[in-house]
Write a protein that holds these residues in place. Structure first.
Motif, short mmCIF file in Angstrom:
data_model
loop_
_atom_site.label_atom_id
_atom_site.label_comp_id
_atom_site.label_asym_id
_atom_site.label_seq_id
_atom_site.Cartn_x
_atom_site.Cartn_y
_atom_site.Cartn_z
N UNK A 151 87.52 -19.50 -63.98
CA UNK A 151 87.35 -18.10 -64.37
C UNK A 151 86.16 -17.45 -63.65
N UNK A 152 85.28 -18.25 -63.08
CA UNK A 152 84.04 -17.69 -62.52
C UNK A 152 84.25 -16.77 -61.32
N UNK A 153 85.06 -17.13 -60.31
CA UNK A 153 85.18 -16.25 -59.15
C UNK A 153 85.57 -14.82 -59.49
N UNK A 164 83.46 -11.41 -58.74
CA UNK A 164 84.03 -10.31 -57.96
C UNK A 164 84.01 -9.00 -58.74
N UNK A 165 84.18 -9.11 -60.07
CA UNK A 165 84.11 -7.92 -60.92
C UNK A 165 82.68 -7.39 -60.99
N UNK A 219 77.09 -14.94 -78.00
CA UNK A 219 77.40 -14.94 -76.57
C UNK A 219 78.62 -14.06 -76.34
N UNK A 220 78.45 -12.95 -75.63
CA UNK A 220 79.60 -12.07 -75.39
C UNK A 220 80.73 -12.79 -74.65
N UNK A 221 81.93 -12.37 -74.89
CA UNK A 221 83.09 -12.98 -74.23
C UNK A 221 82.94 -12.96 -72.71
N UNK A 222 82.36 -11.89 -72.17
CA UNK A 222 82.23 -11.78 -70.72
C UNK A 222 81.17 -12.72 -70.15
N UNK A 223 80.38 -13.35 -71.01
CA UNK A 223 79.39 -14.34 -70.56
C UNK A 223 79.88 -15.78 -70.79
#
Length: 241
Positions: free
Chosen positions: A231-233, A237-238, A220-224
């Motif tokens: 951390x979700x918002x 937005x990104x 699982x990539x860090x960005x997932x």
């Protein structure tokens, strides 16, 4: 060009809320009110065994066998206490019915501190939200009692859908309700297979909630991966994937 996020779908148990005390403790409290003194560890072990057996024989609340979730859960409670030596049918019925209704409202559920604020933030971003959960028909009342229900445009439980995660069909039903393509939908949940892998297999942008920061699934990539819903918002937005 990236498709913008339009919807956020949510798992519920251990993502937005959790049981206040262990099942063993809560079952023991109910037994004590009925005059029984049972060790919590024994009841917890019996519950886990009964749950595995019930889930194997009658998956997804026995929908395929014509059962409903109340029959399923009260049968599970009876089996749990029978394993602990309780053999009075009337007492077993009382315990089963009381415990079923004990979990209908917010009293036995605790909302995580980051849940409400994140749900509100998603709405502020103009996103619609829904629930996709391996849960039964009590979910609406629980979310209402916990003050979360108004955040969602729809609730889809496995009991209603007739299929449970990790069967992708429950997500397919959810996508129909969203009315948009999978790539504009995000799903957040704490289960690697049920939530992350299954949603991503359909093109949904799945995020794995890992509150303990266990990093148990290195693929699982860090960005997932989210350690907190806070951390979700920023991720939304990104708009990265």
């Amino acid at each position: 060009m990236r498709v913008p996020v339009r919807w956020v779908l949510w798992d519920v148990k251990d993502t937005l809320l959790k049981v206040r005390r262990s099942v063993g403790e809560q079952y023991c409290s109910e037994a004590e009110r009925a005059g029984l003194k049972l060790p919590a560890a024994q009841v917890e072990t019996a519950f886990r065994q009964a749950y595995r057996q019930q889930s194997t024989l009658f998956p997804n609340y026995g929908r395929a066998q014509g059962m409903d979730s109340k029959v399923w859960w009260t049968g599970l409670v009876r089996s749990t206490f029978v394993q602990c030596g309780v053999d009075d049918p009337a007492l077993l019925d009382k315990l089963a019915n009381n415990l079923y209704y004990n979990f209908c409202g917010p009293e036995n559920w605790e909302v995580f501190p980051d849940s409400n604020s994140t749900l509100k933030f998603c709405i502020a971003l103009g996103l619609k939200q829904g629930v996709v959960s391996n849960f039964d028909k009590r979910l609406e009342g629980i979310l209402r009692g916990c003050g979360l229900l108004t955040h969602f445009s729809f609730l889809l439980t496995s009991e209603e859908a007739g299929v449970a995660k990790p069967n992708p069909a429950i997500f397919t039903q959810a996508l129909v309700r969203c009315g948009v393509q999978a790539s504009s939908v995000v799903h957040v949940g704490d289960h690697y297979v049920n939530d992350y892998l299954t949603s991503r297999s359909l093109g949904i942008r799945g995020y794995l909630l890992d509150r303990q920061d266990s990093h148990g699934h290195l693929d699982v990539p860090t960005k997932h991966r989210l350690q907190s819903l806070d951390e979700l918002p920023a991720r939304l937005q990104q708009d990265t994937d």
